[in-house]
Design a protein around this motif. Structure first.
Motif, PDB file in Angstrom:
ATOM      1  N   GLY A 163       6.727  90.541  32.273  1.00 27.54           N
ATOM      2  CA  GLY A 163       5.935  91.767  32.307  1.00 27.54           C
ATOM      3  C   GLY A 163       6.277  92.628  33.511  1.00 27.54           C
ATOM      4  N   PHE A 216       0.502  99.410  30.587  1.00 24.83           N
ATOM      5  CA  PHE A 216       0.944  98.033  30.356  1.00 24.83           C
ATOM      6  C   PHE A 216       0.686  97.183  31.598  1.00 24.83           C
ATOM      7  N   ALA A 242      -3.038  96.460  32.096  1.00 26.17           N
ATOM      8  CA  ALA A 242      -3.519  95.471  31.132  1.00 26.17           C
ATOM      9  C   ALA A 242      -3.046  94.069  31.515  1.00 26.17           C
ATOM     10  N   LEU A 243      -1.794  93.955  31.934  1.00 31.82           N
ATOM     11  CA  LEU A 243      -1.264  92.653  32.348  1.00 31.82           C
ATOM     12  C   LEU A 243      -1.994  92.140  33.590  1.00 31.82           C
ATOM     13  N   MET A 277      -4.499  90.521  27.249  1.00 36.24           N
ATOM     14  CA  MET A 277      -3.106  90.214  26.892  1.00 36.24           C
ATOM     15  C   MET A 277      -2.716  90.946  25.609  1.00 36.24           C
ATOM     16  N   CYS A 295      -3.879  93.648  24.646  1.00 34.54           N
ATOM     17  CA  CYS A 295      -3.835  95.061  25.005  1.00 34.54           C
ATOM     18  C   CYS A 295      -2.476  95.477  25.567  1.00 34.54           C
ATOM     19  N   THR A 296      -1.701  94.521  26.063  1.00 36.57           N
ATOM     20  CA  THR A 296      -0.377  94.871  26.577  1.00 36.57           C
ATOM     21  C   THR A 296       0.538  95.399  25.470  1.00 36.57           C
ATOM     22  N   THR A 297       0.190  95.148  24.216  1.00 34.73           N
ATOM     23  CA  THR A 297       1.018  95.668  23.123  1.00 34.73           C
ATOM     24  C   THR A 297       0.725  97.142  22.823  1.00 34.73           C
TER      25      THR A 297
END
Length: 182
Positions: free
Chosen positions: A30, A70, A73-74, A91, A93-95
């Motif tokens: 990430g 990103f 969220a990470l 996690m 949400c990182t998408t």
């Protein structure tokens, strides 16, 4: 993406050590993703001819904004790693920042021509917002992480809405021009 699919399966099969080990790898990936996104955006604006930069350079806002969303969220997923419900949601949400390049390219290559380029972002931004709102709505009140999720949702909405304003600001254009010159 593969890590996001494998991680919950490891937990379901009670393989917590493997989950944690891959989680550490995922955090490293990430961070590498964020750094490479920023470097790629910088490379893109630096290699633009002056006339193209004058027209398109300000739109570096979008890849930087998505890298930021990103990264947040990470970071929140790591922070909430001891609260499985919150950790899993952050996690996942990182998408969401990946929706924009996917939707915009599909719409641009397979959809009708739109009257203005910024309309290509509307489906992804809308989906991003709907997912954030639905998760918040379905998250039981009082559960840990729900307020943090709401804060992330408002910050994400403001960041996405900024795409329609910030690139046209003289101050932003000056920052991007300076960055290009580095």
């Amino acid at each position: 993406m593969l890590l996001l699919a494998v991680q919950p399966m490891l937990l379901r099969s009670r393989r917590r050590r493997a989950h944690r080990g891959l989680g550490r790898v995922g955090v490293g990936l990430g961070v590498a993703f964020v750094v490479s996104s920023v470097l790629l955006a910088g490379h893109s604006v630096r290699r633009m001819p002056a006339d193209l930069f004058a027209h398109e350079g300000r739109f570096v806002y979008l890849p930087l904004a998505m890298a930021l969303l990103f990264a947040i969220a990470l970071a929140l997923a790591v922070h909430w790693r001891h609260v499985p419900a919150a950790h899993g949601r952050f996690m996942a949400c990182t998408t969401l920042p990946l929706l924009d390049p996917l939707f915009a390219r599909l719409l641009y290559t397979h959809g009708p021509a739109l009257p203005t380029p910024w309309l290509y972002q509307v489906p992804a931004f809308t989906t991003f917002g709907i997912v954030l709102a639905l998760v918040w709505h379905r998250w039981p009140a009082g559960q840990p992480g729900r307020d943090t999720w709401a804060g992330y949702g408002f910050a994400a909405a403001a960041t996405l809405a900024g795409f329609f304003v910030v690139p046209d600001l003289t101050a932003w254009q000056a920052v991007v021009a300076h960055w290009r010159g580095l």
